[in-house]
Design a protein around this motif. Structure first.
Motif, PDB file in Angstrom:
ATOM      1  N   LEU A 489     -11.871   1.870   1.468  1.00  0.00           N
ATOM      2  CA  LEU A 489     -12.236   1.077   0.286  1.00  0.00           C
ATOM      3  C   LEU A 489     -11.708   1.736  -0.985  1.00  0.00           C
ATOM      4  CD1 LEU A 489     -15.901   0.052   1.212  1.00  0.00           C
ATOM      5  CD2 LEU A 489     -13.860  -1.401   1.204  1.00  0.00           C
ATOM      6  N   GLY A 490     -11.758   3.076  -1.023  1.00  0.00           N
ATOM      7  CA  GLY A 490     -11.212   3.785  -2.176  1.00  0.00           C
ATOM      8  C   GLY A 490      -9.712   3.582  -2.299  1.00  0.00           C
ATOM      9  N   TYR A 491      -9.023   3.575  -1.172  1.00  0.00           N
ATOM     10  CA  TYR A 491      -7.575   3.340  -1.168  1.00  0.00           C
ATOM     11  C   TYR A 491      -7.255   1.955  -1.722  1.00  0.00           C
ATOM     12  CZ  TYR A 491      -2.867   2.684   0.776  1.00  0.00           C
ATOM     13  OH  TYR A 491      -1.536   2.427   0.933  1.00  0.00           O
ATOM     14  N   ILE A 492      -7.980   0.948  -1.243  1.00  0.00           N
ATOM     15  CA  ILE A 492      -7.755  -0.427  -1.719  1.00  0.00           C
ATOM     16  C   ILE A 492      -8.094  -0.553  -3.198  1.00  0.00           C
ATOM     17  CG2 ILE A 492      -8.530  -2.819  -1.474  1.00  0.00           C
ATOM     18  CD1 ILE A 492      -8.952  -2.225   1.500  1.00  0.00           C
ATOM     19  N   PHE A 493      -9.170   0.132  -3.647  1.00  0.00           N
ATOM     20  CA  PHE A 493      -9.572   0.079  -5.060  1.00  0.00           C
ATOM     21  C   PHE A 493      -8.462   0.598  -5.971  1.00  0.00           C
ATOM     22  CE2 PHE A 493     -11.382   2.327  -8.725  1.00  0.00           C
ATOM     23  CZ  PHE A 493     -12.010   1.264  -9.374  1.00  0.00           C
ATOM     24  N   VAL A 494      -7.850   1.722  -5.577  1.00  0.00           N
ATOM     25  CA  VAL A 494      -6.770   2.283  -6.395  1.00  0.00           C
ATOM     26  C   VAL A 494      -5.583   1.329  -6.427  1.00  0.00           C
ATOM     27  CG1 VAL A 494      -5.106   4.161  -6.610  1.00  0.00           C
ATOM     28  CG2 VAL A 494      -7.470   4.664  -5.999  1.00  0.00           C
ATOM     29  N   LEU A 495      -5.260   0.737  -5.293  1.00  0.00           N
ATOM     30  CA  LEU A 495      -4.129  -0.203  -5.259  1.00  0.00           C
ATOM     31  C   LEU A 495      -4.383  -1.414  -6.142  1.00  0.00           C
ATOM     32  CD1 LEU A 495      -3.169  -0.164  -1.453  1.00  0.00           C
ATOM     33  CD2 LEU A 495      -2.137   1.131  -3.326  1.00  0.00           C
TER      34      LEU A 495
END
Length: 514
Positions: A489-495
């Protein structure tokens, strides 16, 4: 005016891939339990024989059909579409029947001289129907992919896997307990069962669809010319696929032998080979869930755009395919490199597999990229280049296996070196060919920098949450799964924050192209 068919089709195929892999995984687990280790061993021993023969009919012909159908359909030449489909189907039927006769002719030699197993002979006799059916359904799917009827082709694969699952597993449960050899026979027959229902579905849809095609005046294009076009496109892909299958076959024999030459015992060599091929390799190929959908979809898409000289949309499609591949493969590469040991323990209960996962993890992004690059170059008509690139690179891998794996200084690391050099060299050669042909300008900040920093945050979140769960004595495996979810979820948030993934993604899927 039409929907963004490339994005929509890719997402549809990705979802179908996930569903099919889930059904396939469940099928394999239940099959193993019902027919036992001996039955599975016989089944797995016979499958490479089928795959070697199928490479000739399925490695290149369906791709050639998809490409040619897309080109003729783009200029509304429906007569050429029909003729291409008919020629490919008849040629594949004749070729698969001929190969089946050859297989039957050499079945005794294969079973008794190569496998040294009498039961293998009866299993081989069950392969010809599967060979013919798989060859036919592959060509028909290529026809639908060329027409961009992704839903129809996707449903056909679901029909195949679901019917095989229901009939075979149901039959095995009904007659359980059973002899392992009998179980292997049923499992092999299950291949033909699924493909038979798949073929029925495809032919039913094809009959209904053909009636809706407008009548056109027949064109003077000759059947022999269409066959030559199919063979010209398919031959390099078939050669490449054949080399790949042979390399896998050689790996299964050569790697354990070379490991023993470097000082491993027989059991250590087999166990090491199993950890690399059976544990680390499936994780390394995980991005193929997405890239397979991209490759299937991008070949007819690019063929049509290039044929119509729509070069700007073609470049946008290429850029989008590369971007999706990197967005998926970069975080997986980071995950395998930084969390190889937890993955080995929680997935396989084998800490020793962590070394293989760690080393193979570095190849993940290059393996995914070379898969997508191959689809792009096939769509651009550069299948000869991709074949040459893969033969050169596989030669490097073979040399590394033979000379380095047998050296006590390297051992299994020789295979890791060879595999890394192979995937990296294919990527470089494919990228150079693509850049030289299209002069495309990639947005490297979007493609590399943003997902790289997003992956760093993902690793940090996984590490911190995992430590937190450990401090409160949370269940280890469940805590690791929660950590992966939080990190993802953190990865998607940054993207999303950096606009590497557009915030209006759902709108993009259904927007009208101008």
């Amino acid at each position: 005016m039409k929907k963004n068919s490339f994005v929509y089709g890719s997402i549809l195929l990705t979802l179908v891939n996930f569903f099919i892999r889930f059904i396939g995984f469940s099928y394999d687990i239940l099959l193993s339990k019902l027919i036992g280790a001996e039955g599975i061993g016989l089944f797995q021993m016979i499958m490479p024989v089928l795959m070697i023969f199928l490479i000739i009919t399925t490695a290149g012909i369906p791709t050639a059909v998809s490409k040619l159908i897309a080109e003729y359909n783009s200029k509304n030449n429906y007569d050429a579409v029909r003729k291409t489909y008919k020629v490919a189907l008849l040629f594949t039927l004749a070729l698969s029947i001929g190969l089946s006769l050859i297989l039957i002719l050499f079945s005794r030699f294969i079973a008794l001289k190569i496998f040294r197993n009498q039961d293998a002979l009866r299993c081989i006799y069950l392969l010809p129907p599967a060979m013919v059916l798989i060859s036919m359904t592959s060509v028909i799917r290529g026809y639908y992919y060329g027409l961009k009827m992704m839903g129809t082709a996707s449903i056909s694969e679901i029909v195949e896997h679901v019917t095989r699952f229901i009939i075979v597993i149901g039959l095995l449960y009904y007659i359980y307990p059973l002899d392992p050899i009998q179980g292997a026979f049923i499992a092999i027959c299950g291949i033909s069962i699924g493909e038979f229902f798949d073929l029925i579905w495809l032919l039913f849809i094809q009959t209904r669809f053909t009636k809706r095609l407008p009548y056109v005046i027949p064109t003077p294009i000759k059947m022999t010319k269409l066959l030559w076009q199919i063979l010209t496109i398919s031959a390099p892909l078939t050669i490449s696929g054949f080399f790949n299958v042979i390399l896998q076959f050689v790996n299964a024999i050569l790697i354990p032998h070379r490991l023993m030459a470097s000082g491993y015992t027989n059991s250590e060599a087999i166990a090491t080979f199993g950890r690399v091929m059976g544990m680390a390799m499936p994780l390394t190929y995980l991005p193929y869930f997405v890239t397979s959908a991209l490759v299937i979809n991008i070949i007819p898409n690019l063929s049509e755009q290039v044929f119509l000289k729509n070069y700007k949309p073609a470049r946008n499609t290429i850029h989008l395919a590369v971007k999706i591949t990197l967005l998926v493969s970069i975080p997986l590469t980071a995950l395998y490199v930084f969390f190889a040991k937890p993955l080995a323990v929680y997935l396989y209960n084998d800490p020793k597999a962590s070394e293989a996962i760690y080393m193979m993890g570095f190849c993940t992004v290059f393996l995914a990229m070379q898969h997508t690059f191959s689809g792009i170059l096939h769509g651009l008509g550069k299948q000869k280049n991709t074949t040459i690139h893969r033969i050169i690179s596989m030669s490097l891998q073979f040399a590394a296996i033979y000379y380095l794996v047998g050296n006590p200084t390297y051992g299994i690391y020789g295979y890791f070196i060879g595999f890394f050099l192979c995937t990296l060299s294919i990527c470089i050669l494919d990228f150079y060919t693509l850049w030289k042909m299209t002069k495309i300008k990639f947005k490297y900040v979007d493609l590399l920098i943003k997902p790289f920093f997003a992956a760093i945050l993902m690793i940090f979140l996984i590490f911190m949450t995992q430590q937190r769960f450990l401090s409160i004595n949370f269940h280890l495996s469940i805590g690791f799964v929660y950590s992966l979810i939080i990190g993802g979820l953190g990865y998607i948030f940054v993207l999303l924050t950096t606009k590497a993934i557009p915030r209006n993604l759902l709108h993009m899927l259904f927007r009208i192209d101008r």
